[in-house]
Design an enzyme around this catalytic site. Structure first.
Site, mmCIF file in Angstrom:
data_model
loop_
_atom_site.group_PDB
_atom_site.id
_atom_site.type_symbol
_atom_site.label_atom_id
_atom_site.label_comp_id
_atom_site.label_asym_id
_atom_site.label_seq_id
_atom_site.Cartn_x
_atom_site.Cartn_y
_atom_site.Cartn_z
ATOM 1 N N ASN A 100 0.855 -1.253 0.244
ATOM 2 C CA ASN A 100 -0.351 -0.048 -0.097
ATOM 3 C C ASN A 100 0.296 1.034 0.326
ATOM 4 O O ASN A 100 0.600 2.487 -0.372
ATOM 5 C CB ASN A 100 -1.224 -0.054 1.285
ATOM 6 C CG ASN A 100 -2.134 -0.380 0.903
ATOM 7 O OD1 ASN A 100 -2.288 -1.227 0.026
ATOM 8 N ND2 ASN A 100 -2.780 -1.058 2.335
ATOM 9 N N HIS A 124 -7.347 -6.345 -13.065
ATOM 10 C CA HIS A 124 -5.598 -5.923 -13.600
ATOM 11 C C HIS A 124 -6.198 -5.659 -15.812
ATOM 12 O O HIS A 124 -5.107 -4.523 -16.170
ATOM 13 C CB HIS A 124 -5.004 -6.985 -13.765
ATOM 14 C CG HIS A 124 -4.202 -6.937 -12.353
ATOM 15 N ND1 HIS A 124 -3.127 -7.310 -11.463
ATOM 16 C CD2 HIS A 124 -4.568 -6.479 -10.716
ATOM 17 C CE1 HIS A 124 -2.796 -6.992 -10.656
ATOM 18 N NE2 HIS A 124 -3.739 -6.575 -10.308
ATOM 19 N N THR A 125 -7.816 -5.283 -15.830
ATOM 20 C CA THR A 125 -8.314 -5.099 -17.277
ATOM 21 C C THR A 125 -7.687 -3.428 -16.257
ATOM 22 O O THR A 125 -7.711 -2.539 -17.262
ATOM 23 C CB THR A 125 -9.152 -5.425 -17.125
ATOM 24 O OG1 THR A 125 -9.695 -4.538 -19.098
ATOM 25 C CG2 THR A 125 -10.058 -4.973 -16.249
HETATM 26 C C1 HEM Z 1 -3.506 -12.059 -7.310
HETATM 27 C C2 HEM Z 1 -3.211 -11.455 -6.763
HETATM 28 C C3 HEM Z 1 -2.609 -9.787 -6.910
HETATM 29 C C4 HEM Z 1 -1.060 -9.026 -6.971
HETATM 30 C C5 HEM Z 1 -0.186 -9.393 -6.944
HETATM 31 C C6 HEM Z 1 -1.411 -7.670 -7.346
HETATM 32 C C7 HEM Z 1 -0.657 -6.569 -7.941
HETATM 33 C C8 HEM Z 1 -0.692 -5.371 -8.096
HETATM 34 C C9 HEM Z 1 0.493 -4.607 -7.953
HETATM 35 C C10 HEM Z 1 1.821 -5.009 -7.481
HETATM 36 C C11 HEM Z 1 -0.321 -3.667 -8.686
HETATM 37 C C12 HEM Z 1 0.653 -2.637 -9.083
HETATM 38 C C13 HEM Z 1 0.884 -1.441 -8.083
HETATM 39 C C14 HEM Z 1 1.879 -0.115 -7.954
HETATM 40 O O1 HEM Z 1 2.246 -0.439 -8.510
HETATM 41 O O2 HEM Z 1 1.743 0.633 -7.027
HETATM 42 C C15 HEM Z 1 -1.624 -3.954 -9.159
HETATM 43 C C16 HEM Z 1 -2.330 -2.473 -8.969
HETATM 44 C C17 HEM Z 1 -4.245 -2.722 -8.994
HETATM 45 N N1 HEM Z 1 -4.998 -4.255 -8.847
HETATM 46 FE FE1 HEM Z 1 -4.094 -5.624 -8.304
HETATM 47 N N2 HEM Z 1 -3.376 -7.326 -7.599
HETATM 48 C C18 HEM Z 1 -3.298 -8.587 -7.263
HETATM 49 C C19 HEM Z 1 -4.753 -8.927 -7.549
HETATM 50 C C20 HEM Z 1 -5.838 -8.006 -7.856
HETATM 51 C C21 HEM Z 1 -7.613 -7.440 -7.342
HETATM 52 C C22 HEM Z 1 -8.052 -9.534 -6.818
HETATM 53 C C23 HEM Z 1 -7.832 -6.389 -7.951
HETATM 54 C C24 HEM Z 1 -9.669 -6.078 -7.866
HETATM 55 C C25 HEM Z 1 -9.990 -6.900 -7.825
HETATM 56 C C26 HEM Z 1 -6.555 -6.151 -8.207
HETATM 57 C C27 HEM Z 1 -6.791 -4.465 -8.746
HETATM 58 C C28 HEM Z 1 -5.787 -3.625 -8.825
HETATM 59 C C29 HEM Z 1 -6.369 -2.509 -9.628
HETATM 60 C C30 HEM Z 1 -7.433 -2.296 -10.397
HETATM 61 C C31 HEM Z 1 -4.995 -1.629 -10.151
HETATM 62 C C32 HEM Z 1 -4.208 -0.709 -10.472
HETATM 63 C C33 HEM Z 1 -4.753 0.334 -9.467
HETATM 64 C C34 HEM Z 1 -4.186 1.547 -9.778
HETATM 65 O O3 HEM Z 1 -4.154 2.250 -10.743
HETATM 66 O O4 HEM Z 1 -4.369 2.618 -9.033
HETATM 67 N N3 HEM Z 1 -5.923 -6.594 -8.596
HETATM 68 N N4 HEM Z 1 -1.535 -5.092 -8.463
#
Ligand code: HEM
Ligand code: NAG
Length: 325
Positions: free
Chosen positions: A99, A199-200
């Site tokens: 976070n 991640h779409t």
């Molecule tokens: C499966 C395991 C997951 C991992 C390891 C993961 C990891 C990450 C990481 C590393 C980022 C980038 C953060 C940054 O660079 O500051 C990210 C962004 C994001 N994640 Fe995940 N994530 C996971 C699952 C999910 C799930 C379950 C959701 C929602 C249903 C989600 C929604 C998002 C979204 C929408 C972003 C973009 C946020 C932004 O642009 O502010 N992720 N995630």
């Protein structure tokens, strides 16, 4: 005749009571979509309006709000613990690895809370429910599916950075580790594949995929090159540079899965979902079946939203999402 009709009426009534009472989502979590219908019928329309305005101002905000709900639910349940600011007694989750300098959208949640409490005349809507509704409204605003959000969560009086550090999955995890992380929350491998489809939307910073861009073999060479120049190996000054999680990062679509088939997943944790393991088939399905993705995403979001809510007299309804009352 008359009593036959009455009997039939009674049977239908009993059946509908029984199915309402025992259909899993209501019965398991104690949450219901109708929770605020009487207490404050303007609550949900107000959340939707503020989310819509925020997303119109900055499309990425929809992604950030979706992620906040996920980061809330995976740490001791969906109880708004992620929103608490650090104090001498609050071990803020905002400072956890996943976070710190990464989670965003807190100001929008504050604004929603302010406007909802005003329209309701008092603090009836919990911050945890605001997170759940804002996540749904964000997905809808960016072209994704609608679902009926179960409500009635209450807010925690504690937070745990330690638990955030252990329970939020990391981008370098392999398929086994990711599956275990979801299993710990009562979520299946299917939920993992479906919810990773979040991640779409949105962006990731170089430090979350730099290693992969330079070292991994399961990455499309041209795609890797592009990322390498965005995130040079020896330049920590570029660690916060942003890449889209999928090329249409402000539209909820199936491109995330299509890209996994071409080894163009941005995060390591994305690409491992399609790499010879037992989730390949699902990735293939969602890559060319938007209906299936929409339907399953909605279902898994409800399931994630049901993780260990505080209900009844547990917890509280915060007056300010950043502080315990
Ligand atoms: C499966 C395991 C997951 C991992 C390891 C993961 C990891 C990450 C990481 C590393 C980022 C980038 C953060 C940054 O660079 O500051 C990210 C962004 C994001 N994640 Fe995940 N994530 C996971 C699952 C999910 C799930 C379950 C959701 C929602 C249903 C989600 C929604 C998002 C979204 C929408 C972003 C973009 C946020 C932004 O642009 O502010 N992720 N995630
Ligand atoms: C959070 O990020 C800041 C940099 O903005 C850094 O100074 C601080 O040490 C980080 N906190 C933790 C707990 O890692």
């Amino acid at each position: 005749m008359e009593s036959k009709g009455a009997n039939r009426f009674l049977a239908v009534l009993l059946l509908s009571i029984a199915t309402t009472a025992f259909s899993a989502p209501y019965y398991d979590s104690g949450l219901t979509p109708y929770y605020y219908d009487y207490a404050c019928s303007q609550a949900l329309p107000t959340i939707r309006r503020v989310v819509k305005e925020a997303v119109e101002k900055e499309r990425r905000m929809g992604a950030s709000l979706l992620r906040l709900h996920f980061h809330d639910c995976f740490v001791n349940g969906c109880d708004a613990s992620v929103l608490l600011d650090p104090t001498p007694t609050i071990d803020s989750e905002k400072l956890a690895g996943a976070n710190n300098n990464s989670a965003r959208g807190f100001e929008v949640i504050d604004q929603i809370k302010e406007e909802v409490d005003k329209v309701c005349g008092r603090a009836v809507v919990s911050c945890a429910d605001i997170l759940a509704v804002a996540a749904r409204d964000s997905v809808v605003a960016l072209g994704g599916p609608w679902w009926n959000v179960r409500l009635g969560r209450r807010d925690s009086t504690t937070a745990s950075r330690t638990t955030a550090n252990t329970d939020l999955p990391a981008p370098f995890m392999d398929l086994n580790a990711l599956t275990s992380s979801f299993q710990k929350q009562g979520l299946s491998a299917k939920d993992l594949v479906v919810l990773s489809g979040g991640h779409t939307l949105g962006f990731a910073q170089c430090f979350t995929f730099k290693d992969r861009a330079h070292n991994d073999l399961n990455i499309h060479p041209k795609f890797a090159k592009k990322l390498q120049s965005l995130c040079p190996r020896a330049e920590s000054g570029s660690d916060s540079n942003l890449a889209k999680l999928d090329p249409t990062s402000s539209r909820f679509d199936t491109l995330y899965y299509k890209n996994l088939l071409k080894q163009k997943g941005l995060l390591g944790s994305d690409q491992v979902l399609f790499g010879g393991g037992n989730t390949d088939e699902l990735v293939r399905t969602y890559s060319d079946n938007a209906n299936a993705f929409w339907k399953d995403f909605a279902k898994s979001m409800v399931k994630m939203g049901n993780i260990k809510p505080l209900t009844g007299n547990l917890g509280q309804v915060r007056h300010n999402c950043r502080w315990v009352n």
